[in-house]
Design a protein around this motif. Structure first.
Motif, PDB file in Angstrom:
ATOM      1  N   PRO A  40      81.516  26.818  56.721  1.00  0.00           N
ATOM      2  CA  PRO A  40      82.693  26.783  55.856  1.00  0.00           C
ATOM      3  C   PRO A  40      82.468  27.646  54.607  1.00  0.00           C
ATOM      4  O   PRO A  40      81.469  27.491  53.915  1.00  0.00           O
ATOM      5  CB  PRO A  40      82.816  25.300  55.495  1.00  0.00           C
ATOM      6  CG  PRO A  40      82.188  24.582  56.648  1.00  0.00           C
ATOM      7  CD  PRO A  40      81.046  25.457  57.069  1.00  0.00           C
ATOM      8  N   GLY A  41      83.385  28.560  54.354  1.00  0.00           N
ATOM      9  CA  GLY A  41      83.274  29.434  53.195  1.00  0.00           C
ATOM     10  C   GLY A  41      82.434  30.675  53.406  1.00  0.00           C
ATOM     11  O   GLY A  41      82.321  31.503  52.494  1.00  0.00           O
ATOM     12  N   ALA A  45      87.198  24.059  64.045  1.00  0.00           N
ATOM     13  CA  ALA A  45      85.969  23.462  63.529  1.00  0.00           C
ATOM     14  C   ALA A  45      85.116  22.915  64.664  1.00  0.00           C
ATOM     15  O   ALA A  45      85.614  22.592  65.750  1.00  0.00           O
ATOM     16  CB  ALA A  45      86.293  22.338  62.540  1.00  0.00           C
ATOM     17  N   VAL A  46      83.816  22.821  64.388  1.00  0.00           N
ATOM     18  CA  VAL A  46      82.872  22.256  65.346  1.00  0.00           C
ATOM     19  C   VAL A  46      81.869  21.400  64.582  1.00  0.00           C
ATOM     20  O   VAL A  46      81.461  21.734  63.474  1.00  0.00           O
ATOM     21  CB  VAL A  46      82.140  23.365  66.142  1.00  0.00           C
ATOM     22  CG1 VAL A  46      81.354  24.282  65.203  1.00  0.00           C
ATOM     23  CG2 VAL A  46      81.218  22.782  67.199  1.00  0.00           C
ATOM     24  N   ALA A  53      83.260  26.003  60.630  1.00  0.00           N
ATOM     25  CA  ALA A  53      84.718  25.985  60.449  1.00  0.00           C
ATOM     26  C   ALA A  53      85.209  27.373  60.076  1.00  0.00           C
ATOM     27  O   ALA A  53      84.531  28.104  59.345  1.00  0.00           O
ATOM     28  CB  ALA A  53      85.122  24.982  59.374  1.00  0.00           C
ATOM     29  N   LEU A  54      86.374  27.716  60.576  1.00  0.00           N
ATOM     30  CA  LEU A  54      86.981  28.997  60.236  1.00  0.00           C
ATOM     31  C   LEU A  54      88.495  28.841  60.211  1.00  0.00           C
ATOM     32  O   LEU A  54      89.109  28.447  61.203  1.00  0.00           O
ATOM     33  CB  LEU A  54      86.600  30.070  61.256  1.00  0.00           C
ATOM     34  CG  LEU A  54      87.180  31.470  61.005  1.00  0.00           C
ATOM     35  CD1 LEU A  54      86.690  32.029  59.678  1.00  0.00           C
ATOM     36  CD2 LEU A  54      86.827  32.408  62.146  1.00  0.00           C
ATOM     37  N   ALA A  55      89.074  29.146  59.052  1.00  0.00           N
ATOM     38  CA  ALA A  55      90.530  29.135  58.901  1.00  0.00           C
ATOM     39  C   ALA A  55      91.022  30.566  58.748  1.00  0.00           C
ATOM     40  O   ALA A  55      90.362  31.397  58.122  1.00  0.00           O
ATOM     41  CB  ALA A  55      90.942  28.304  57.689  1.00  0.00           C
ATOM     42  N   ALA A  95      93.227  29.932  50.336  1.00  0.00           N
ATOM     43  CA  ALA A  95      93.809  28.936  51.234  1.00  0.00           C
ATOM     44  C   ALA A  95      92.873  28.650  52.411  1.00  0.00           C
ATOM     45  O   ALA A  95      92.644  27.483  52.774  1.00  0.00           O
ATOM     46  CB  ALA A  95      95.166  29.398  51.739  1.00  0.00           C
ATOM     47  N   ALA A  96      92.315  29.712  52.995  1.00  0.00           N
ATOM     48  CA  ALA A  96      91.444  29.541  54.158  1.00  0.00           C
ATOM     49  C   ALA A  96      90.202  28.728  53.812  1.00  0.00           C
ATOM     50  O   ALA A  96      89.862  27.764  54.507  1.00  0.00           O
ATOM     51  CB  ALA A  96      91.045  30.909  54.718  1.00  0.00           C
ATOM     52  N   VAL A  97      89.529  29.089  52.740  1.00  0.00           N
ATOM     53  CA  VAL A  97      88.293  28.380  52.408  1.00  0.00           C
ATOM     54  C   VAL A  97      88.577  26.982  51.863  1.00  0.00           C
ATOM     55  O   VAL A  97      87.737  26.077  52.004  1.00  0.00           O
ATOM     56  CB  VAL A  97      87.416  29.184  51.424  1.00  0.00           C
ATOM     57  CG1 VAL A  97      87.033  30.523  52.036  1.00  0.00           C
ATOM     58  CG2 VAL A  97      88.087  29.377  50.078  1.00  0.00           C
TER      59      VAL A  97
END
Length: 308
Positions: free
Chosen positions: A192-193, A261-262, A244-246, A222-224
């Motif tokens: 994440p991030g 996400a995993v 995680a990846l948005a 927004a994504a992070v």
């Protein structure tokens, strides 16, 4: 004009990232900026990050320097920031994100699929270890730590057949061509991030907050925000086996945020993979909702095992 003192870790990558932000501030705001290097616990210790408490080991010293007034702003790799906000500070800018994907740097130009059974792959990340083992390639994961040179050096010396790294770091160092494979997020979701930078200053420093705000990228923020909201709801630290990846995509009714996400076990099994979507302005809620779904599938047990 007052010179802004920018606090940074002393590693080559951290200094490069901070110089990039300093250059943008000089060019886009006219500010005068100088770098101040600060040693962190994570830099001084060679122990596994989990044994140091995981979260905050690369940022605590920078944050305390900010609070004391030794520096005016600090630049962090966003994935290193604890998800719990520090009320004394504000992340005033999250600039446009670099490529968040992981890469393999392997001997003889090999990809993951080309590595032989028993090949030694170096990583200090439980997240990467869990997802690599879940691929069932029959490779051996070797725990390593250190900067980019140290890690790639383990391949050059023959200690490892390959190492896993963040592509963003190689790109910023001008070494992207050393990667032998860019790994598809379908195989390995990033931290994440990952790939994003956080520009932090004191919450009461209005002038610096306004300067930094000019560097902020709304899509990246927004994504992070979604990714870190998921991490916070899972109550998982930055060393937990969570990816995680948005991404922001154009939908029928405007922009949409998609989050994947995993949560896994370092052995590779079990693994929980889920996704969710929503509006970019609802990023935190999307991350929280997906985390709740993952917890219902047993993610809390996997996070607890990783923390023990």
């Amino acid at each position: 004009m007052t010179t802004l003192r920018l606090g940074t870790r002393a590693s080559a990558l951290a200094v490069t990232q901070s110089e990039h932000i300093a250059a943008r501030l000089r060019a886009e705001t006219g500010a005068s900026v100088e770098l101040v290097t600060i040693s962190t616990e994570g830099d001084r210790s060679t122990a596994p990050l989990a044994s140091l408490g995981g979260q905050g080991v690369f940022v605590a010293a920078l944050r305390e320097a900010l609070v004391r007034g030794d520096v005016d702003l600090a630049v962090h790799s966003l994935k290193d920031l604890p998800t719990t906000p520090d009320p004394r500070l504000v992340v005033a800018a999250i600039p446009r994100r670099e490529d968040p994907r992981d890469v393999l740097v392997a001997r003889d130009g090999l990809t993951l699929g080309e590595l032989p059974q028993g090949a030694r792959i170096g990583t200090g990340s439980p997240r990467r270890q869990a997802q690599l083992n879940a691929l069932g390639l029959g490779v051996e994961v070797v725990g390593i730590r250190g900067n980019v040179d140290t890690r790639i050096g383990k391949v050059l010396s023959g200690e490892c057949d390959g190492v896993l790294l963040a592509r963003a770091g190689l790109v910023r160092l001008g070494r992207a061509d050393e990667a032998t494979e860019v790994i598809d997020p379908l195989q390995m979701l990033p931290a994440p991030g990952q790939g994003a930078l956080a520009c932090e200053c004191r919450v009461d420093d209005v002038a610096t907050t306004r300067l930094l705000a000019q560097l902020d990228d709304s899509d990246t923020r927004a994504a992070v925000t979604a990714e870190r909201s998921l991490l916070a709801t899972l109550e998982a630290g930055c060393s937990a086996p969570v990816g995680a990846l948005a991404e922001i995509a154009v939908g029928d009714d405007g922009d949409e945020l998609w989050l994947r996400a995993v949560v896994g076990d370092v052995s590779g099994s079990p693994t929980i993979r889920l996704s969710a979507s929503g509006l970019p302005e609802e990023a935190a809620a999307v991350g929280e909702r997906l985390a709740v779904e993952m917890l219902a599938e047993g993610a809390d047990a996997l996070v607890a095992v990783a923390a023990s």
